[in-house]
Write a protein that holds these residues in place. Structure first.
Motif, PDB file in Angstrom:
ATOM      1  N   UNK A 251       0.952  -1.079  -0.056  1.00 51.38           N
ATOM      2  CA  UNK A 251      -0.025  -0.047   0.216  1.00 51.38           C
ATOM      3  C   UNK A 251       0.826   1.500   0.037  1.00 51.38           C
ATOM      4  N   UNK A 252       2.068   1.108   0.670  1.00 52.35           N
ATOM      5  CA  UNK A 252       2.961   2.302   0.668  1.00 52.35           C
ATOM      6  C   UNK A 252       3.303   2.595  -0.633  1.00 52.35           C
ATOM      7  N   UNK A 253       3.816   1.499  -1.338  1.00 53.56           N
ATOM      8  CA  UNK A 253       4.274   1.704  -2.983  1.00 53.56           C
ATOM      9  C   UNK A 253       3.119   2.172  -3.540  1.00 53.56           C
ATOM     10  N   UNK A 254       1.907   1.931  -3.607  1.00 49.23           N
ATOM     11  CA  UNK A 254       0.932   2.204  -4.296  1.00 49.23           C
ATOM     12  C   UNK A 254       0.666   3.897  -3.961  1.00 49.23           C
ATOM     13  N   UNK A 255       0.739   4.180  -2.669  1.00 48.13           N
ATOM     14  CA  UNK A 255       0.571   5.738  -2.361  1.00 48.13           C
ATOM     15  C   UNK A 255       1.682   6.620  -3.208  1.00 48.13           C
ATOM     16  N   UNK A 256       2.711   5.890  -3.176  1.00 44.11           N
ATOM     17  CA  UNK A 256       3.809   6.616  -4.028  1.00 44.11           C
ATOM     18  C   UNK A 256       3.648   6.683  -5.334  1.00 44.11           C
ATOM     19  N   UNK A 257       3.358   5.583  -5.932  1.00 47.76           N
ATOM     20  CA  UNK A 257       2.890   5.666  -7.348  1.00 47.76           C
ATOM     21  C   UNK A 257       1.662   6.619  -7.796  1.00 47.76           C
ATOM     22  N   UNK A 258       0.705   6.548  -6.811  1.00 45.01           N
ATOM     23  CA  UNK A 258      -0.555   7.421  -7.052  1.00 45.01           C
ATOM     24  C   UNK A 258      -0.084   9.054  -7.171  1.00 45.01           C
ATOM     25  N   UNK A 259       0.901   9.503  -6.224  1.00 46.16           N
ATOM     26  CA  UNK A 259       1.434  10.705  -6.290  1.00 46.16           C
ATOM     27  C   UNK A 259       2.126  11.095  -7.584  1.00 46.16           C
ATOM     28  N   UNK A 260       2.389  10.087  -8.313  1.00 49.23           N
ATOM     29  CA  UNK A 260       3.165  10.265  -9.491  1.00 49.23           C
ATOM     30  C   UNK A 260       2.407  10.145 -10.718  1.00 49.23           C
ATOM     31  N   UNK A 261       1.330   9.422 -10.721  1.00 51.53           N
ATOM     32  CA  UNK A 261      -0.093   9.014 -11.728  1.00 51.53           C
ATOM     33  C   UNK A 261      -0.711  10.549 -11.554  1.00 51.53           C
ATOM     34  N   UNK A 262      -0.878  11.071 -10.351  1.00 52.86           N
ATOM     35  CA  UNK A 262      -2.052  12.091 -10.330  1.00 52.86           C
ATOM     36  C   UNK A 262      -1.219  13.356 -11.121  1.00 52.86           C
ATOM     37  N   UNK A 263      -0.168  13.596 -11.393  1.00 47.13           N
ATOM     38  CA  UNK A 263       0.595  14.526 -12.062  1.00 47.13           C
ATOM     39  C   UNK A 263       0.261  14.613 -13.552  1.00 47.13           C
ATOM     40  N   UNK A 264      -0.420  13.567 -13.971  1.00 44.66           N
ATOM     41  CA  UNK A 264      -0.532  13.371 -15.283  1.00 44.66           C
ATOM     42  C   UNK A 264      -2.053  13.335 -15.728  1.00 44.66           C
ATOM     43  N   UNK A 265      -2.636  14.054 -16.634  1.00 42.83           N
ATOM     44  CA  UNK A 265      -4.283  13.926 -16.716  1.00 42.83           C
ATOM     45  C   UNK A 265      -4.539  12.552 -17.507  1.00 42.83           C
ATOM     46  N   UNK A 266      -3.808  12.067 -18.062  1.00 43.53           N
ATOM     47  CA  UNK A 266      -4.289  10.623 -18.505  1.00 43.53           C
ATOM     48  C   UNK A 266      -4.476   9.457 -17.572  1.00 43.53           C
ATOM     49  N   UNK A 267      -3.607   9.594 -16.376  1.00 47.60           N
ATOM     50  CA  UNK A 267      -3.602   8.524 -15.051  1.00 47.60           C
ATOM     51  C   UNK A 267      -4.096   9.142 -14.079  1.00 47.60           C
ATOM     52  N   UNK A 268      -4.510  10.374 -13.911  1.00 49.16           N
ATOM     53  CA  UNK A 268      -5.176  10.971 -12.656  1.00 49.16           C
ATOM     54  C   UNK A 268      -6.211  10.224 -12.232  1.00 49.16           C
ATOM     55  N   UNK A 269      -7.214   9.850 -13.244  1.00 42.94           N
ATOM     56  CA  UNK A 269      -8.531   9.242 -12.628  1.00 42.94           C
ATOM     57  C   UNK A 269      -8.170   7.868 -11.865  1.00 42.94           C
ATOM     58  N   UNK A 270      -7.119   6.783 -12.479  1.00 45.52           N
ATOM     59  CA  UNK A 270      -6.910   5.930 -11.840  1.00 45.52           C
ATOM     60  C   UNK A 270      -6.320   6.133 -10.447  1.00 45.52           C
TER      61      UNK A 270
END
Length: 794
Positions: free
Chosen positions: A709-728
């Motif tokens: 879950x820690x890794x997921x939170x880290x990835x989410x912070x990166x994905x959230x910077x991009x409009x294509x992956x922000x919804x995920x």
């Protein structure tokens, strides 16, 4: 040869295989009670050397980076105390290399000497200001302050009978003071020496004592009457005296009576120990040197104090009946008694290492030149060392013949020498020498194909070619004297480097005059013929080497560049810039002129660099006194990389299978273990696009372990910077925020930073969706109006 070239494996990395250890003794050493460890100081450290292996097992370092001026080990091996220039005393648990206590020394100047009493409860410290202080080590306070000595107190010793509570000290005033610790009074001053006293040795019954001095005498004292019983003239400045054990048989060294006999170690400059009969004041035994200098004139200056081979300290190892000595060059020699044979030898470098070469049939040894007239040969397996005497001034350069048992050296003494190592015993002997240069010989090189000739370059600006006989005689008779067949005035300044081509037909020389020159060696007996000059360096040329593969020459210079030259037309093919004297070893790819790897293990100029014949190891030697052996790990790293890639391919295949089978939890766990955010995102998208995606995502994310879950939170912070992956990212964040309490979330590694990173982008996405919503409402309104306006009339 083209085929061979295409299959060549270029080197990409080396790692440190081992350091050839350095330790220096200034000037004393101590040995543990079990006689397994030697303690010696080296600047800010006390190094603990294991006698059996020759390796430093502990290094006790002063954290204030101040030099250690004195140290003492208690007789039970439990307590080690060091004194530094910062006027601090530190008590150590030396097996753990931990400081257990430190206290101010109260001395106003550095401590010059210290010792423990036999019970390890009292510590005496002698200062450079003539004062002596005693410390109760158990209760931790200063018990005595003894004044009266003048100058530096360089020697403090307790009487072996602790019930007498007596302390002996010696300072710059040449007297031996005897202190009564009950009254803190000086009982008497034993005056007979005309120079500072260097050591004291007590008989087991404590009734007599022997003192030594640089005034070339030893004195036997009767401690009951406090008088000198006998003065023994030893004819050399004595640095250390050791009593022979009374209950052992020393008849083979001339000990016939039960009277006091003692060993002296001095500064005569030939590493000699002597045994003296105190009652008759006669020398009954003189040790013969195992490796006598074989050149004329090497005895010169032997009487002079400070000769590199003079002895500075001597210490008995009573239970194993051995003797440890320290030379002025920081070499520690262990002798077996009563035969006085060298049992072990440890070398501490006290200066720059100027050159190093692999030696032996399988490159099992290294031969080292260390800014001294002696050469050192190390067995890499055991760290044991042999010292080679012969040159009478600093050895400057070395080279080894192809087979690895014959090697050559040149020195400031204007001579070149040929040495042979016996492949079975490892013993090395000097088999030939040549002495016709007019100045220091700075570089030397061997013929590459056969053991047929040697070329030397000198500060007298000449190159000499020395032919070797087909069979060099052994050293039983006189040493073979080489004569030079060619002497060529090659340059206008010092010749810094010479090298012979792989086919033995060409010679190159590099000089301080900024030039490198190519010569034809011709047939045996022929003169040198100049073929061409390589011009282009802006400072002196320090090293020249032929390529083993192509008709190319490499040269390095003080201008910081390495140049590659064509042997055909003498043109410069490539220039490598940024090579310096910073102690870094650099690995270059010639094709692209790029530095592939920088190896960092030295703090000063690297003077020596040599590879094994298999090309699997490299040895470097530096002005910082260190020698490092590097191992080629190119193939190992490539195999690891290949295995990693294969593993990644298998895991990717497994991942696609899991996704196909809709085993989302396993797929997510595998993608996280690969630490590939992009792959994890693919899995998340696949889950969300499946049937009942939101519920499936919630179920899957909540089943993950905390670290996942820690890794997921880290990835989410990166994905959230991009409009294509922000919804995920927002979908995963929603699951986490809904089901995890803030306290739980803040326990996650880096959670605060990741959550803070999510806020600004989430706000931006909200604003964008808000604008989109407004636009869509306007569109809907327009559509409604258009329908009304364009409706058919009824």
């Amino acid at each position: 040869s083209k085929m061979a070239k295409s299959n060549l494996q270029f080197k990409t990395n080396y790692t440190v295989d081992r350091y050839v250890m350095v330790f220096q003794c200034f000037p004393t050493l101590q040995i543990s009670k079990d006689e397994k460890f030697i303690f010696c100081t080296c600047g800010t450290r006390v190094n603990v050397l294991q006698i059996v292996t020759g390796k430093i097992v502990h290094s006790i370092e002063q954290d204030d980076q101040e030099d250690i001026t004195s140290f003492a080990l208690s007789l039970d091996d439990e307590i080690l105390v060091t004194a530094s220039k910062a006027l601090l005393l530190k008590q150590w648990d030396w097996k753990q290399a931990q400081c257990t206590r430190s206290w101010r020394a109260i001395h106003n100047v550095p401590i010059a000497s210290m010792t423990f009493d036999p019970t390890a409860t009292l510590l005496a410290t002698g200062g450079c200001d003539g004062t002596i202080k005693l410390w109760d080590v158990v209760k931790q306070y200063c018990t005595h302050n003894l004044k009266g000595s003048s100058g530096v107190v360089h020697l403090v010793e307790f009487h072996p009978d602790i019930s007498l509570l007596q302390l002996f000290s010696s300072a710059s005033d040449c007297g031996i003071r005897m202190w009564d610790l009950r009254s803190s009074q000086c009982l008497c001053v034993l005056q007979s020496h005309y120079s500072p006293v260097t050591s004291l040795a007590f008989t087991p019954d404590g009734a007599s004592m022997v003192s030594s001095g640089r005034d070339k005498i030893c004195i036997v004292w009767d401690l009951k009457s406090r008088t000198a019983r006998r003065t023994v003239p030893v004819y050399e400045a004595v640095e250390s005296v050791v009593l022979l054990p009374e209950d052992e048989d020393f008849s083979e060294v001339g000990v016939k009576t039960k009277e006091i006999h003692f060993i002296t170690a001095g500064s005569k400059g030939i590493c000699v120990l002597r045994v003296w009969d105190a009652s008759s004041a006669r020398c009954v035994f003189t040790q013969t040197l195992p490796s006598p200098p074989s050149a004329g004139g090497s005895e010169e200056g032997g009487e002079e104090y400070g000769d590199p081979r003079s002895l500075t300290y001597c210490l008995p190892l009573p239970s194993s009946l051995r003797l440890a000595t320290v030379t002025a060059e920081h070499n520690i020699l262990l002798y077996q008694l009563p035969s006085f044979t060298t049992q072990q030898q440890f070398v501490g470098f006290n200066d720059e290492v100027l050159d190093v070469k692999f030696l032996g049939k399988g490159d099992t040894h290294i031969v080292v030149a260390t800014n001294s007239s002696q050469l050192k040969v190390f067995d890499l397996a055991t760290s044991s060392c042999k010292i080679l005497y012969g040159h009478t001034d600093t050895v400057l350069s070395l080279d080894v013949f192809k087979k690895g048992s014959l090697f050559v050296s040149c020195a400031k003494d204007k001579s070149v020498r040929v040495w042979r190592q016996d492949p079975d015993s490892g013993q090395v002997s000097c088999v030939a020498q040549g002495c016709s240069h007019a100045n220091a010989v700075g570089s030397i090189t061997c013929s590459r194909m056969k053991e047929s000739f040697v070329v030397s370059g000198s500060q007298d600006c000449t190159i000499k070619v020395w032919d070797l006989p087909e069979t060099i005689p052994e050293t039983d008779g006189d040493m073979f004297q080489l004569t030079s067949r060619v002497t060529e005035k090659a340059h206008d300044k010092d010749v810094n480097s010479v090298a012979v081509s792989p086919n033995d037909k060409l010679l190159v020389s590099g000089s301080q005059d900024r030039l490198a020159k190519l010569w034809s060696l011709g047939a045996p007996g022929a003169d040198l013929a100049l073929l061409g000059v390589f011009r282009g360096h802006r400072r002196g040329v320090w090293c020249v080497q032929f390529s083993p593969m192509d008709q190319v020459l490499a040269s390095s210079s003080a201008d910081g560049s390495v140049k590659l030259w064509s042997l055909q037309d003498f043109s410069c093919l490539k220039v490598g810039e940024g090579c310096g004297s910073d102690g870094l070893v650099k690995l270059w790819t010639i094709k692209t002129n790029e530095c592939v790897k920088t190896l960092d293990a030295h703090q000063d100029k690297v003077w020596g660099l040599h590879a094994t014949r298999k090309d699997d190891r490299v040895v470097t030697a530096s002005a910082d006194s260190n020698i490092t052996v590097w191992t080629d790990v190119t193939e190992v790293e490539q195999a690891e990389e290949q295995a990693k890639q294969e593993d990644q391919i298998l895991k990717k295949q497994e991942l696609s299978n899991l996704l196909h089978e809709k085993k989302y939890l396993k797929a997510l766990g595998l993608a996280i273990s690969l630490d590939q955010p992009h792959t994890v995102l693919k899995v998340i998208k696949a889950i969300r696009q499946g049937e009942d995606g939101a519920k499936q995502l919630e179920k899957t994310v909540l089943k993950l372990r905390q670290d996942q879950k820690e890794s997921m939170l880290r990835y989410c912070a990166v994905w959230n910077t991009n409009a294509r992956s922000c919804l995920d990212a927002q979908a995963v964040i929603q699951v986490m925020l809904t089901h995890l309490s803030p306290e739980e979330l803040l326990q996650y590694q880096g959670a605060r930073a990741h959550l803070e990173g999510l806020i600004p982008y989430t706000e931006r996405h909200m604003q964008r969706i808000g604008r989109l919503l407004q636009a869509s409402m306007f569109l809907d309104y327009m559509w409604q109006k258009m329908r009304v306006t364009g409706a058919p009339a009824r």
